[in-house]
Design a protein around this motif. Sequence first.
Motif, mmCIF file in Angstrom:
data_model
loop_
_atom_site.group_PDB
_atom_site.id
_atom_site.type_symbol
_atom_site.label_atom_id
_atom_site.label_comp_id
_atom_site.label_asym_id
_atom_site.label_seq_id
_atom_site.Cartn_x
_atom_site.Cartn_y
_atom_site.Cartn_z
ATOM 1 N N PRO A 158 7.188 1.815 -3.722
ATOM 2 C CA PRO A 158 6.324 1.390 -2.604
ATOM 3 C C PRO A 158 4.863 1.267 -3.029
ATOM 4 O O PRO A 158 4.328 2.125 -3.736
ATOM 5 C CB PRO A 158 6.506 2.517 -1.576
ATOM 6 C CG PRO A 158 7.841 3.111 -1.892
ATOM 7 C CD PRO A 158 8.001 2.998 -3.374
ATOM 8 N N ASN A 159 4.231 0.166 -2.583
ATOM 9 C CA ASN A 159 2.852 -0.102 -2.986
ATOM 10 C C ASN A 159 2.145 -0.907 -1.906
ATOM 11 O O ASN A 159 2.705 -1.166 -0.835
ATOM 12 C CB ASN A 159 2.829 -0.831 -4.336
ATOM 13 C CG ASN A 159 3.675 -2.091 -4.313
ATOM 14 O OD1 ASN A 159 3.338 -3.060 -3.631
ATOM 15 N ND2 ASN A 159 4.786 -2.091 -5.039
ATOM 16 N N ASN A 160 0.912 -1.296 -2.181
ATOM 17 C CA ASN A 160 0.071 -1.977 -1.186
ATOM 18 C C ASN A 160 0.095 -3.499 -1.305
ATOM 19 O O ASN A 160 -0.716 -4.182 -0.677
ATOM 20 C CB ASN A 160 -1.379 -1.496 -1.310
ATOM 21 C CG ASN A 160 -1.995 -1.824 -2.672
ATOM 22 O OD1 ASN A 160 -1.272 -2.131 -3.628
ATOM 23 N ND2 ASN A 160 -3.305 -1.760 -2.762
ATOM 24 N N ILE A 161 1.007 -4.053 -2.103
ATOM 25 C CA ILE A 161 1.074 -5.501 -2.291
ATOM 26 C C ILE A 161 1.704 -6.151 -1.066
ATOM 27 O O ILE A 161 2.729 -5.688 -0.563
ATOM 28 C CB ILE A 161 1.893 -5.860 -3.550
ATOM 29 C CG1 ILE A 161 1.259 -5.235 -4.785
ATOM 30 C CG2 ILE A 161 2.006 -7.366 -3.712
ATOM 31 C CD1 ILE A 161 -0.157 -5.682 -5.039
ATOM 32 N N ARG A 162 1.082 -7.237 -0.600
ATOM 33 C CA ARG A 162 1.638 -8.013 0.518
ATOM 34 C C ARG A 162 2.399 -9.195 -0.067
ATOM 35 O O ARG A 162 1.811 -10.112 -0.638
ATOM 36 C CB ARG A 162 0.527 -8.494 1.449
ATOM 37 C CG ARG A 162 -0.221 -7.359 2.111
ATOM 38 C CD ARG A 162 -1.051 -7.863 3.287
ATOM 39 N NE ARG A 162 -2.059 -8.826 2.876
ATOM 40 C CZ ARG A 162 -3.244 -8.507 2.385
ATOM 41 N NH1 ARG A 162 -3.564 -7.229 2.217
ATOM 42 N NH2 ARG A 162 -4.115 -9.453 2.050
ATOM 43 N N ARG A 163 3.712 -9.136 0.089
ATOM 44 C CA ARG A 163 4.564 -10.192 -0.464
ATOM 45 C C ARG A 163 4.742 -11.296 0.561
ATOM 46 O O ARG A 163 5.754 -11.387 1.243
ATOM 47 C CB ARG A 163 5.913 -9.625 -0.871
ATOM 48 C CG ARG A 163 5.825 -8.695 -2.074
ATOM 49 C CD ARG A 163 7.121 -7.952 -2.291
ATOM 50 N NE ARG A 163 7.027 -7.077 -3.439
ATOM 51 C CZ ARG A 163 6.418 -5.903 -3.450
ATOM 52 N NH1 ARG A 163 5.845 -5.473 -2.339
ATOM 53 N NH2 ARG A 163 6.369 -5.167 -4.525
ATOM 54 N N PHE A 175 0.063 2.406 -5.816
ATOM 55 C CA PHE A 175 1.369 2.879 -5.377
ATOM 56 C C PHE A 175 1.171 3.928 -4.292
ATOM 57 O O PHE A 175 0.405 4.881 -4.455
ATOM 58 C CB PHE A 175 2.169 3.425 -6.555
ATOM 59 C CG PHE A 175 2.570 2.350 -7.528
ATOM 60 C CD1 PHE A 175 3.690 1.581 -7.308
ATOM 61 C CD2 PHE A 175 1.782 2.079 -8.640
ATOM 62 C CE1 PHE A 175 4.051 0.562 -8.184
ATOM 63 C CE2 PHE A 175 2.125 1.069 -9.522
ATOM 64 C CZ PHE A 175 3.266 0.315 -9.295
ATOM 65 N N THR A 176 1.842 3.723 -3.173
ATOM 66 C CA THR A 176 1.606 4.552 -1.991
ATOM 67 C C THR A 176 2.480 5.798 -1.960
ATOM 68 O O THR A 176 2.255 6.679 -1.147
ATOM 69 C CB THR A 176 1.856 3.730 -0.719
ATOM 70 O OG1 THR A 176 3.162 3.133 -0.775
ATOM 71 C CG2 THR A 176 0.831 2.594 -0.611
ATOM 72 N N PRO A 203 -4.501 -6.999 -3.247
ATOM 73 C CA PRO A 203 -5.624 -6.416 -2.498
ATOM 74 C C PRO A 203 -6.878 -6.301 -3.360
ATOM 75 O O PRO A 203 -6.803 -6.263 -4.593
ATOM 76 C CB PRO A 203 -5.103 -5.021 -2.109
ATOM 77 C CG PRO A 203 -3.620 -5.134 -2.186
ATOM 78 C CD PRO A 203 -3.337 -6.110 -3.294
ATOM 79 N N ARG A 204 -8.021 -6.244 -2.704
ATOM 80 C CA ARG A 204 -9.300 -6.191 -3.413
ATOM 81 C C ARG A 204 -9.399 -4.973 -4.320
ATOM 82 O O ARG A 204 -9.959 -5.049 -5.418
ATOM 83 C CB ARG A 204 -10.450 -6.184 -2.403
ATOM 84 C CG ARG A 204 -11.832 -6.164 -3.031
ATOM 85 C CD ARG A 204 -12.918 -6.276 -1.979
ATOM 86 N NE ARG A 204 -12.812 -7.532 -1.236
ATOM 87 C CZ ARG A 204 -13.606 -7.859 -0.229
ATOM 88 N NH1 ARG A 204 -14.558 -7.016 0.165
ATOM 89 N NH2 ARG A 204 -13.469 -9.024 0.383
#
Length: 316
Positions: free
Chosen positions: A196-201, A146-147, A140-141
């Motif tokens: 858990p995090n904001n990465i799109r796999r 980490f959520t 992400p930009r």
Amino acid sequence: MLLHEKSAIFERADPYAVSDYVNQHLGMHSIRMPRNRHATASLSHRKFASVDLCRIRYGGQARITSPALESIFHLQLQLKGSSLWCSRGVEQRLQPGDLLMINPDDPVDLTYGQDCEKLIIKLPTSLLAACCEEQRWNLPREGVRFTRRLHRLEDLQDFMRLVDLICLEAESDDNGLQTQQHYTRIVASKLLSKVPNNIRREAPIPQAVPFEQLIQYIDEHLKEDPGIDTLAALAKVSQRSVYALFERHLNCTPKQYVRDRKLDRVHACLSDPSCHVRSVTEIALDYGFMHLSRFSESYKARFGELPSETLRRQSR
């Protein structure tokens, strides 16, 4: 193990001296302690490639604050005692076995209890970004975030076994920087997989086909007249990239290469008695040359004679 005496920097020291060291090596913060303190602080620290490992105890109640860590992440494991974490007006008490994940833009407001001891793992944002690039994940930009902040040790046992190994390796004298970097990449990958995090796999981007494989495909499908769209799809790159590949490797366009390979194949057949070519027209049409006069011109320009002359010489 999680660091022992070999990594000790301070033992029974002034907490403010420990705090100054933390500011230099682990992240900027402010510390406040009661005036009538009788605290003795301790700190063990190891640098391991781009990761810092720190075991810290202030020896008394201490409030640690920071607007943000900016370019680093902190993973803090509560080893002994308790601490109080305040986030956006919500207070949560950390007990032994609790893990706190602090993002680079998270405000820090932690109060260490009298007997609090922590293991802090400092990871640069560049390490996690590089891990995403290596895994071909969509970063992400705003960068990795980490959520979920609080975790229990039992939920991340695989990761913590790896941390235990890293601490052991950090105190070893027989591993070089390359080995350390290998371990830190594993740490980053495991952390991004477990927390858990904001990465799109998304599905990995297909690797581009080697240029040699592209050439082989053309030679095997000459009669199908492979075009630029087919070659781009096969190579998993844009059409513009295909043109650039041919320019760099062969100093020609894909269309020119296909035409020349067809002419070479026709010439080889016309020159070989075992090919049993009945006429120039037949073989020219077989390889997709629909304009016979243009074909003859191209053939003569390449081989110095007309195709009929090659066939006639082969028939003698």
